[in-house]
Each structure stands twice: as C-alpha cells, then as structure tokens.
Design an enzyme around this catalytic site. Structure first.
Site, PDB file in Angstrom:
ATOM      1  N   LYS A   1       0.833  -1.217   0.000  1.00 32.39           N
ATOM      2  CA  LYS A   1       0.000   0.000   0.000  1.00 32.39           C
ATOM      3  C   LYS A   1       0.867   1.266   0.000  1.00 32.39           C
ATOM      4  O   LYS A   1       2.047   1.204   0.371  1.00 32.39           O
ATOM      5  CB  LYS A   1      -0.935  -0.014   1.211  1.00 32.39           C
ATOM      6  CG  LYS A   1      -0.230   0.129   2.537  1.00 32.39           C
ATOM      7  CD  LYS A   1      -1.184  -0.144   3.709  1.00 32.39           C
ATOM      8  CE  LYS A   1      -0.449   0.032   5.018  1.00 32.39           C
ATOM      9  NZ  LYS A   1      -1.138  -0.587   6.152  1.00 32.39           N
TER      10      LYS A   1
ATOM     11  N   TYR B   1      15.674  30.261   4.989  1.00 35.79           N
ATOM     12  CA  TYR B   1      14.525  31.001   5.530  1.00 35.79           C
ATOM     13  C   TYR B   1      14.678  31.255   7.024  1.00 35.79           C
ATOM     14  O   TYR B   1      15.102  30.373   7.769  1.00 35.79           O
ATOM     15  CB  TYR B   1      13.228  30.229   5.294  1.00 35.79           C
ATOM     16  CG  TYR B   1      12.724  30.314   3.870  1.00 35.79           C
ATOM     17  CD1 TYR B   1      12.353  31.541   3.317  1.00 35.79           C
ATOM     18  CD2 TYR B   1      12.614  29.176   3.078  1.00 35.79           C
ATOM     19  CE1 TYR B   1      11.902  31.623   2.006  1.00 35.79           C
ATOM     20  CE2 TYR B   1      12.146  29.245   1.775  1.00 35.79           C
ATOM     21  CZ  TYR B   1      11.794  30.471   1.248  1.00 35.79           C
ATOM     22  OH  TYR B   1      11.340  30.545  -0.044  1.00 35.79           O
TER      23      TYR B   1
END
Ligand SMILES: *Cc1c(COP(=O)(O)O)cnc(C)c1O
Length: 340
Positions: free
Chosen positions: A33, A248
């Site tokens: 999955k 940043y």
C-alpha cells in the site's frame, strides 16, 4: 532532481528472514500500500515477484490493477469493486458495506479484536455471516489487526486471545453456512517477529520487508537491512564568512568561514521539514538551517549527497516513525534498483 535507490540484496535478505518465520514464501502477504511504503509500487512488486512472493496487500482497486499481472493473490484493504475478480479479494470493514459488494465477489472479513478502528464487532459475527450469504459473496478469510504489536503492553495479548475466540466462532459459522474452509490472518511485521513463528495461514508484512521494523528486545534491527536510500544533487555552492546566515528565517549562522552547498531535495519531495537545523547525514554532514520546498543546504561541497539510508534514523530527527518518512517520498522521484 533528488532520487531513490532500492537495494535488492537487502530486500531479498529481509524476505529470507521473514520466510523463515512464516515457514514459506507462500505465507507472506507483502504489503504494497501507499506506493509500497514510498519505495515505488511497480519497482517493489517486480522485485517481490522475482523473489517468489505470490501474495500481496494493497489499499485500493487502482493499486491492485497496476500489479495484478504479477501475483496470484491480492487483498484490497479499503475499496469496493464494480465487478468480482478472480485474483482480488476485498475487505469488509463494516457491516454497512456488505450490500455494496456485487454477488460473487471474493471477500475477507475484518473483525475488530480491540483496536477499534476498522472491522465488524465480535458479537455480531452470526448476523454478518448471514448477510454475507444473503448477498452471495465468497467469504475466504477472517482477519484482524493489532494496535500494539510493537509495544510492551497488555493490548497485544488481549487482541490475540480475542482472535482465538473469533477463529472458533467463525469456523463454526462457516460450517453452518456451508462456506469453504476459512483462512485466518492477524500478524503484521511486529506481531510476526514477536511470535517468532507463524500460526495463522498468512502474515501481512510491510515494514519488516523494507528493513525498518523497530522492535526492542528481539534483535531484529541487526538482521533486517533498510532497502531505500534517498540522494540529492548539488545545485550551488558558496563560501560563508563567520556570522553569515543560511535559509529562511536565517536560523543557521556560521561560526567560522565555511562552505555551504544547496541540494535539490526539500519537503516538497518528502524530506520532512521537521528535520531542519538538526539533521546529520549518514556520512556525518550537517544540515544548515531550514529545509525549504525544493532545497536543503548542507555544510558540504560534494556533488551528490546521501540524505538517508535508514528511515528509522531520519524519523528520530523528525520525531516521527519510519513509515511516515518513507510514505512522504513523492512518487515522481526516480527509483532505481541497486545490488550489493
Ligand atoms: C499496513 C498494514 C499492515 C502492515 O503493517 P507493518 O507494520 O508495516 O508490517 C498489515 N495489516 C494491515 C491491515 C495494514 O493496514
């Protein structure tokens, strides 16, 4: 662009260890999955088939369709098909779903043994078997899922004994309704390693196959080998003077003159922003400042950087689990198979 390598030798080593516990490759249902836990659905499915895996577990119809040609048995955990399939089995997660399956669909019944997430209740098995028969579904297996197989607490033993009870009742009900002999399964990776030997008809194994199971006191970490490595390529380099800041919010400040390079891997690719500021690579290279969407800076000049080769280590920095580190990796990252 950042890229991923998949170590075939490690994957096969892990499957060898798992096959010993299940007493045979045919009792492993490899869980594919979420893009095979971020490894790449097709890449892992092809390797698994080459190894001799015949059974797999996926989440959706679309995933099942993509790998159907490679396996004999596919269990879909959470989808409802329009038409029955010879190879694909579908999970009943709730009584209300039963009437939505077309007559003749092969189904497996999930029973809630205490996790209280999905599955029908233990005390409604009689009604559920009747509904399945009325709907004309082919019930092949009954299964459950553990909430706490990787932890030391009372829940695991409680669910285990509940599943024993479920097996007894389901076997009697199957006889009563003239269903074929039912198969039973309950183990995920942690439960299989904890048990040491499989008693059910199959185990649903995900994280152990990818080499990232964490289970204290069972010595598995040493034997299993992580399959996936994430790499990034250099985009630019510069020399910083003492006091210069990177990225940043300028959270990294150089103590002394140093070289910093920017690499093409960021949180947009799945390198979690929670690894900002603190992260150190397996080759002992320190991150500089915040991870941005498509970039991260490191105190390095190397053309390429191994970002991680063990999701469990990256998970510690991000205060999460290896499952999230792996499934965060975007599907567009190129995956290639390596050996050795
Ligand atoms: C994801 C999943 C598994 C696999 O669990 P691992 O811990 O990765 O082995 C097994 N069963 C079900 C129902 C799952 O959803």
């Amino acid at each position: 662009m950042a890229y991923i390598t998949l170590n075939k030798t490690h994957f096969f080593n892990n499957l060898d260890i798992i096959a010993q516990l299940t007493c045979g490759k045919d009792k492993i249902a490899l869980v594919l999955k979420d893009n095979a836990y971020g490894h790449g659905l097709l890449e892992i499915a092809q390797l698994a088939q080459e190894y001799g895996i015949t059974k797999v577990v996926v989440r959706s119809n679309a995933e099942a369709a993509a790998i159907e040609h490679l396996f004999e048995y596919i269990l879909v955990l959470a989808d409802i098909p329009k038409v029955p399939s010879e190879k694909i089995r579908y999970t009943i997660n709730d009584t209300a779903q039963i009437e939505k399956f077309a007559k003749g669909t092969k189904v497996e019944l999930k029973v809630n043994s205490g996790m209280n997430r999905n599955g029908v209740e233990m005390d409604e098995l009689g009604t559920v078997f009747r509904m399945i028969q009325t709907q004309g579904l082919e019930l092949e297996a009954v299964f459950t899922h553990h909430s706490s197989a990787d932890e030391e607490n009372e829940f695991y033993e409680l669910q285990k004994s509940n599943f024993e009870q479920i097996k007894k009742e389901a076997t009697a009900l199957a006889n009563e309704h003239n269903f074929e002999t039912l198969r039973f399964h309950s183990c995920n990776s942690a439960a299989l390693f904890r048990e040491g030997r499989l008693e059910d008809d199959m185990a649903r194994v995900g994280i152990a196959a990818y080499g990232c199971l964490e289970l204290e006191d069972y010595g598995v970490q040493e034997k299993l080998q992580p399959v996936l490595s994430l790499y990034a390529r250099k985009l630019s380099s510069r020399t910083l003077n003492a006091g210069a800041c990177v990225g940043y919010s300028a959270t990294y400040k150089a103590d002394a003159k140093c070289v910093v390079s920017n690499y093409d891997c960021g949180y947009g690719d799945g390198f979690l922003r929670a690894c900002s500021n603190e992260y150190v690579t397996p080759q002992n290279i320190h991150i500089a400042g915040r991870i941005s969407m498509d970039n991260s800076s490191f105190l390095s000049e190397a053309e390429e950087l191994l970002i991680f080769n063990d999701a469990r280590v990256a998970a510690k920095y991000a205060k999460t689990i290896s499952y999230e580190i792996l499934t965060s990796l975007k599907g567009y990252l190129k995956r290639s198979v390596v050996e050795g």
